[in-house]
Design a protein around this motif. Structure first.
Motif, PDB file in Angstrom:
ATOM      1  N   GLU A   1      -1.830   6.492  -0.366  1.00  0.00           N
ATOM      2  CA  GLU A   1      -1.931   7.127  -1.692  1.00  0.00           C
ATOM      3  C   GLU A   1      -1.156   6.337  -2.733  1.00  0.00           C
ATOM      4  O   GLU A   1      -1.617   6.164  -3.874  1.00  0.00           O
ATOM      5  N   ARG A   2       0.016   5.835  -2.367  1.00  0.00           N
ATOM      6  CA  ARG A   2       0.771   5.008  -3.307  1.00  0.00           C
ATOM      7  C   ARG A   2      -0.017   3.748  -3.669  1.00  0.00           C
ATOM      8  O   ARG A   2      -0.054   3.328  -4.835  1.00  0.00           O
ATOM      9  N   THR A   3      -0.663   3.154  -2.679  1.00  0.00           N
ATOM     10  CA  THR A   3      -1.449   1.954  -2.942  1.00  0.00           C
ATOM     11  C   THR A   3      -2.641   2.288  -3.834  1.00  0.00           C
ATOM     12  O   THR A   3      -2.999   1.512  -4.727  1.00  0.00           O
ATOM     13  N   ASN A   4      -3.259   3.437  -3.608  1.00  0.00           N
ATOM     14  CA  ASN A   4      -4.377   3.859  -4.457  1.00  0.00           C
ATOM     15  C   ASN A   4      -3.963   3.960  -5.923  1.00  0.00           C
ATOM     16  O   ASN A   4      -4.687   3.528  -6.822  1.00  0.00           O
ATOM     17  N   THR A   5      -2.818   4.572  -6.157  1.00  0.00           N
ATOM     18  CA  THR A   5      -2.420   4.844  -7.541  1.00  0.00           C
ATOM     19  C   THR A   5      -1.838   3.620  -8.239  1.00  0.00           C
ATOM     20  O   THR A   5      -1.715   3.620  -9.469  1.00  0.00           O
ATOM     21  N   THR A   6      -1.475   2.589  -7.482  1.00  0.00           N
ATOM     22  CA  THR A   6      -0.956   1.383  -8.118  1.00  0.00           C
ATOM     23  C   THR A   6      -1.997   0.273  -8.207  1.00  0.00           C
ATOM     24  O   THR A   6      -1.757  -0.733  -8.868  1.00  0.00           O
ATOM     25  N   ASP A   7      -3.143   0.445  -7.568  1.00  0.00           N
ATOM     26  CA  ASP A   7      -4.223  -0.529  -7.641  1.00  0.00           C
ATOM     27  C   ASP A   7      -5.080  -0.194  -8.863  1.00  0.00           C
ATOM     28  O   ASP A   7      -5.705   0.874  -8.916  1.00  0.00           O
TER      29      ASP A   7
ATOM     30  N   ARG B   1      -7.943  -1.202 -10.015  1.00  0.00           N
ATOM     31  CA  ARG B   1      -9.378  -0.960  -9.816  1.00  0.00           C
ATOM     32  C   ARG B   1      -9.633   0.401  -9.179  1.00  0.00           C
ATOM     33  O   ARG B   1     -10.585   1.092  -9.549  1.00  0.00           O
ATOM     34  N   ARG B   2      -8.770   0.790  -8.254  1.00  0.00           N
ATOM     35  CA  ARG B   2      -8.902   2.122  -7.659  1.00  0.00           C
ATOM     36  C   ARG B   2      -8.629   3.206  -8.712  1.00  0.00           C
ATOM     37  O   ARG B   2      -9.285   4.238  -8.727  1.00  0.00           O
ATOM     38  N   ARG B   3      -7.631   2.960  -9.561  1.00  0.00           N
ATOM     39  CA  ARG B   3      -7.312   3.957 -10.589  1.00  0.00           C
ATOM     40  C   ARG B   3      -8.496   4.168 -11.520  1.00  0.00           C
ATOM     41  O   ARG B   3      -8.856   5.304 -11.842  1.00  0.00           O
ATOM     42  N   ILE B   4      -9.106   3.089 -11.944  1.00  0.00           N
ATOM     43  CA  ILE B   4     -10.248   3.202 -12.860  1.00  0.00           C
ATOM     44  C   ILE B   4     -11.395   3.936 -12.191  1.00  0.00           C
ATOM     45  O   ILE B   4     -12.024   4.822 -12.782  1.00  0.00           O
TER      46      ILE B   4
END
Length: 327
Positions: A173-179, A181-184
């Motif tokens: 989840e941390r990686t999701n929110t700091t990536d 492209r995933r955030r967009i």
């Protein structure tokens, strides 16, 4: 029932049940076409609704479609058919994920058919804290049996393994929110008022855990404008790990069948479920979710189980928009 009409009313019943299935980010990546000449309902993938950042392999898309296929099977049995499901029936048509043949009436009515069909309309994903007692062992055993019926495995980890899986999910989840492209991509699947009924409505996003212990997916991806106030989640969550023996596209479809079977049986027991897919989205984290003590297996989904309100349905596209017109 000796003769069953495969008419417009039956088709609407089948597809209405199918589209009630869960899908990643409520992307609804399925389409249906009736072949009257062969009494076959084709279930196809809608490739443009795949999430290229979150789901580059299409694993979550296949799981979503598999869940819809399970609902078709339940609805077909409810109408009196003995459906024959073929997964990936034609290698020349990669978007044709399943074909459901509806040419044989059921000789007997399975005792669970009516209950499972009724549960389709009460199964909703929950993103809020669970507040009831622990899920009894007998209920968990029923969920394990439901997964096994679809040639998959559902494991209920103990406290130590649960904590390990929560740490892995938090890492993902941390990686999701700091990536970026995933955030967009994640934000793009939040439903806008007046837009099409695809994606997650803001009212269904769910709060974050006030204690920071349970890693709930942050669809708004650290955008404070969409954040709900934090809430107190259960201190000792009940997790379930859905796995397959192999990791091919057909196994992803089987995982979807199993996932929906488990969710409907849970609904019959008034057990709610929250899907925790983050750890499966990053290859290195997904590999670590395997429990070596249980032998080889490919984790396809983590579930959080518990008691709480039924929740509200997430909007779906109209049935007519999910059916191809006849040629």
């Amino acid at each position: 029932m000796s003769t069953i009409a495969l008419d417009a009313a039956a088709l609407e019943t089948l597809v209405s049940a199918a589209v009630a299935a869960p899908s990643i980010h409520n992307s609804q990546p399925w389409h249906f076409k009736l072949r009257p000449e062969t009494s076959t309902l084709e279930v196809r993938a809608v490739g443009e609704r795949q999430l290229p950042q979150t789901d580059p392999r299409g694993q979550a898309l296949y799981i979503s479609v598999g869940a819809a296929v399970f609902n078709v099977r339940v609805a077909a049995r409810h109408l009196g058919w003995s459906p024959d499901i073929r997964l990936l029936p034609d290698p020349a048509e990669p978007d044709l994920l399943a074909a459901v043949e509806l040419d044989r009436p059921a000789l007997v009515t399975l005792p669970s058919t009516a209950e499972l069909y009724g549960a389709i309309w009460h199964r909703h994903t929950i993103r809020t804290p669970f507040t009831g007692p622990p899920v009894p062992a007998a209920v968990l055993a029923d969920l394990v049996a439901a997964a096994r019926a679809e040639e998959t495995m559902l494991d209920i980890p103990g406290p130590e393994e649960t904590e390990r899986l929560l740490r892995l999910t938090a890492e993902a989840e941390r990686t999701n929110t700091t990536d970026i492209r995933r955030r967009i991509e994640s934000r793009a699947w939040i439903q806008e008022p007046g837009g099409p009924p695809l994606g997650i409505p803001r009212r269904a996003l769910g709060p974050q855990d006030a204690a920071g212990h349970l890693p709930v997916r942050d669809f708004s991806a650290i955008d404070p404008a969409d954040h709900l106030p934090p809430a107190v989640f259960e201190a000792h969550p009940c997790l379930a790990v859905l796995s397959t023996h192999q990791d091919r596209p057909v196994d992803w479809l089987r995982a979807g069948l199993a996932l929906q079977h488990v969710l409907l049986v849970a609904t019959l027991h008034q057990v709610r479920a929250s899907m925790m897919h983050q750890a499966v989205e990053w290859p290195h984290v997904r590999w670590a979710t395997r429990d070596p003590s249980h032998g080889p297996g490919c984790v396809q989904m983590l579930l959080r189980l518990g008691y709480g309100p039924e929740g509200a349905p997430t909007p779906r596209l109209p049935v007519t928009e999910s059916i191809d017109p006849e040629d």
